[in-house]
Design an enzyme around this catalytic site. Structure first.
Site, short mmCIF file in Angstrom:
data_model
loop_
_atom_site.label_atom_id
_atom_site.label_comp_id
_atom_site.label_asym_id
_atom_site.label_seq_id
_atom_site.Cartn_x
_atom_site.Cartn_y
_atom_site.Cartn_z
N ASP A 115 0.87 -1.17 0.00
CA ASP A 115 0.00 0.00 0.00
C ASP A 115 0.91 1.23 0.00
O ASP A 115 2.10 1.12 0.33
CB ASP A 115 -0.88 -0.02 1.25
CG ASP A 115 -1.70 1.23 1.40
OD1 ASP A 115 -2.32 1.65 0.42
OD2 ASP A 115 -1.69 1.80 2.50
N ASP A 155 -6.98 -2.48 2.94
CA ASP A 155 -5.92 -3.45 2.61
C ASP A 155 -6.25 -4.84 3.13
O ASP A 155 -5.53 -5.80 2.82
CB ASP A 155 -4.58 -3.00 3.22
CG ASP A 155 -4.12 -1.67 2.68
OD1 ASP A 155 -4.27 -1.45 1.46
OD2 ASP A 155 -3.60 -0.84 3.45
N ASP A 180 -1.74 -1.01 5.91
CA ASP A 180 -2.08 -0.50 7.24
C ASP A 180 -3.55 -0.10 7.36
O ASP A 180 -3.99 0.26 8.45
CB ASP A 180 -1.21 0.71 7.59
CG ASP A 180 -1.56 1.93 6.75
OD1 ASP A 180 -1.92 1.76 5.57
OD2 ASP A 180 -1.47 3.05 7.28
#
Length: 529
Positions: free
Chosen positions: A229, A420, A416
């Site tokens: 990410d 995700d 995080d």
């Protein structure tokens, strides 16, 4: 002698396992049992920490432990967060910043407004993950089927030995069969992996990496692609006043306070950047009925106004935004855009070094982000990542993961945020930052406790050590059995000597397994900061 050596091997293995368990127990025991709650008249009431509720004000004296997660109400405070983050240096927190239960206040007093207490605190959730890791018997050991085959062969060999000696010299049949049975005991074969993995969990805990699925270490050694990410994982956003553009004649401060009212309800790094920037203008307003839409933004009601904050297409209800606003965060209501926010983003301080170390180790990094193409391309360019995707919804990220799997890649996913969670759950190995959302942490195989990506390099290095040491132990077990069993079958090894040999073999492989994680040279040494 036989009993002594056997117990010595078991002691060394159990000592390593208990030491690893102590790492998690220390986190679980970090939060205090009692807290001083500030009453309406200003008096201090001593109450159980579990009795604290959201919104309570708590007084923390100098040297005491923070009893709950919450926001700092005093101007500043220095805290020791070493037990949770692994960082030995004191951390300075300012008004409005979040404190974590289990931290120690170094200078005080300080006042905390409780946001989460009891089992909802970060320290309690981390402790639960540690307990889950210890209870899961997912060590990548020799499978039960392999051990069963080994035992079957030993029993067959024992029976053949007994039969042969019954035909040649019945008086020696029992001793010879017993010697074969003892000398070929699969203890060395079965103990290598549990001892190595237990030691690896303990070593990674010292480096700030909590392993919630120990079987992931086996898969991590074979990973060849890392899917990251962007925001909050590789990059850290920040907001400057110059990046705020009011669109209806309001002041920058006014639109920032409105946006922060929604943002304070989110744990997304962009939301944190907004609330941190707004904290200098006084208390943030309260928002009602706030709803987070994964990969898009937030909507809620502030002072009776229905507001949306996020991507342009989400904030404007899929209406077309001007070109210059498409890469910005927009705050809008039913009448259209109220303000745009352009957040600058810089790479995490250790991101480049970690990516370089992963590339050197044969892992190709790529990015899947819900952010705009301009911002994703900018950060990817800074970090030298050629493979990136922008405006990725959770379904899009999962599709990208499936695409990598279809190409034959083993994937490490790192994130995080709640958006995700699908790729963290679906990846071969997943890692989440401890400062991320609870949903992301719940899906992760590895938890980076100090919010530093260098933990990935530690985990990759130690996972390779585990595989090498397990292979060494099995080779030793094979060589030992090939050498010792024929002598035992020929009646040249008495049962007592076979017992000593088996115990020494077990002790040797366990001691070898305890070398895991002791080598601090190489990339892990260079990445320490």
């Amino acid at each position: 002698m036989f009993v002594f050596l056997l117990l010595a091997a078991r002691y060394v293995e159990l000592r390593a396992r208990h030491h690893g368990s102590a790492q998690g127990d220390a986190v679980i025991d970090a939060a205090p049992l009692l807290a001083q709650r500030v009453a309406a008249d200003g008096a201090l009431d001593t109450v159980p920490a579990l009795a604290l509720r959201t919104g309570d004000l708590v007084h923390i004296a100098e040297g005491e432990t923070v009893p709950a997660d919450g926001a700092l109400e005093t101007d500043s405070a220095r805290l020791d967060e070493a037990l949770l983050s692994g960082e030995a240096r004191p951390v300075l927190r300012r008004r409005g910043e979040r404190l974590v239960a289990g931290s120690v206040l170094l200078d005080g007093p300080a006042t905390l407004r409780v946001e989460r207490s009891g089992e909802a605190t970060a320290v309690a959730r981390i402790g639960a993950l540690a307990a889950r890791a210890r209870q899961a018997r997912g060590f990548a050991t020799a499978s039960d089927r392999e051990i069963a085959r080994f035992v079957a062969r030993v029993l067959l060999l024992t029976a053949l030995t007994a039969l042969g000696w019954l035909l040649l010299d019945p008086a020696r049949a029992f001793d010879a069969a017993l010697a074969v049975l003892v000398v070929a005991c699969p203890c060395a074969f079965a103990l290598t992996a549990p001892a190595a993995f237990t030691r690896a969990l303990s070593a990674l805990a010292r480096h700030g990496v909590l392993v919630t699925d120990s079987a992931a270490l086996t898969r991590l050694a074979r990973v060849d692609t890392a899917l990251f990410d962007k925001t909050g994982t590789l990059g850290v956003p920040r907001l400057e006043l110059a990046g705020i553009e009011p669109l209806r004649g309001d002041s920058r401060e006014e639109v920032l306070v409105l946006a922060a009212a929604l943002a304070r309800e989110s744990s997304h790094p962009l939301a944190h950047a907004l609330t941190d920037a707004a904290s200098q203008f006084g208390p943030v307003q309260l928002a009602e009925r706030v709803e987070a839409v994964a990969g898009a933004g937030l909507r809620g009601t502030v002072a009776g106004r229905a507001l949306r904050l996020g991507r342009a297409d989400f904030a404007l209800g899929h209406a077309m935004a001007p070109e210059r606003q498409r890469d910005a965060l927009l705050l809008a209501d039913a009448g259209g855009a109220i303000a745009s926010f352009r957040l600058a983003e810089r790479p995490r301080h250790d991101a480049q070094a970690v990516l370089d170390a992963l590339r050197t180790d044969g892992i190709t990094p790529c990015i899947a982000s819900g952010d705009t193409p301009g911002r994703v391309a900018a950060l990817a360019g800074m970090l030298g990542i050629a493979d990136w995707r922008a405006r990725q919804s959770p379904d899009d990220k999962l599709g990208r993961l499936r695409e990598l799997h279809s190409e034959g890649h083993l994937v490490l996913a790192v994130g995080d945020g709640s958006n995700d969670a699908p790729i963290l759950a679906g990846a071969d190995v997943s890692a989440a930052l401890a400062g991320g959302t609870g949903l992301a942490r719940a899906q992760a195989d590895l938890l980076l406790m100090n919010d530093r990506l260098v933990g990935l390099v530690h985990a990759r290095t130690i996972s390779g050590e585990v595989q090498r040491i397990v292979a060494q132990g099995r080779r030793w077990s094979l060589v030992y059995n090939l050498c010792a069993v024929p002598f035992a079958a020929l009646g040249l090894v008495p049962p007592w000597l076979a017992g000593i040999g088996m115990s020494l073999s077990s002790l040797a492989v366990v001691l070898n397994a305890l070398r895991t994680g002791r080598d601090d040279t190489g990339p892990r040494q260079e990445l320490r900061a």
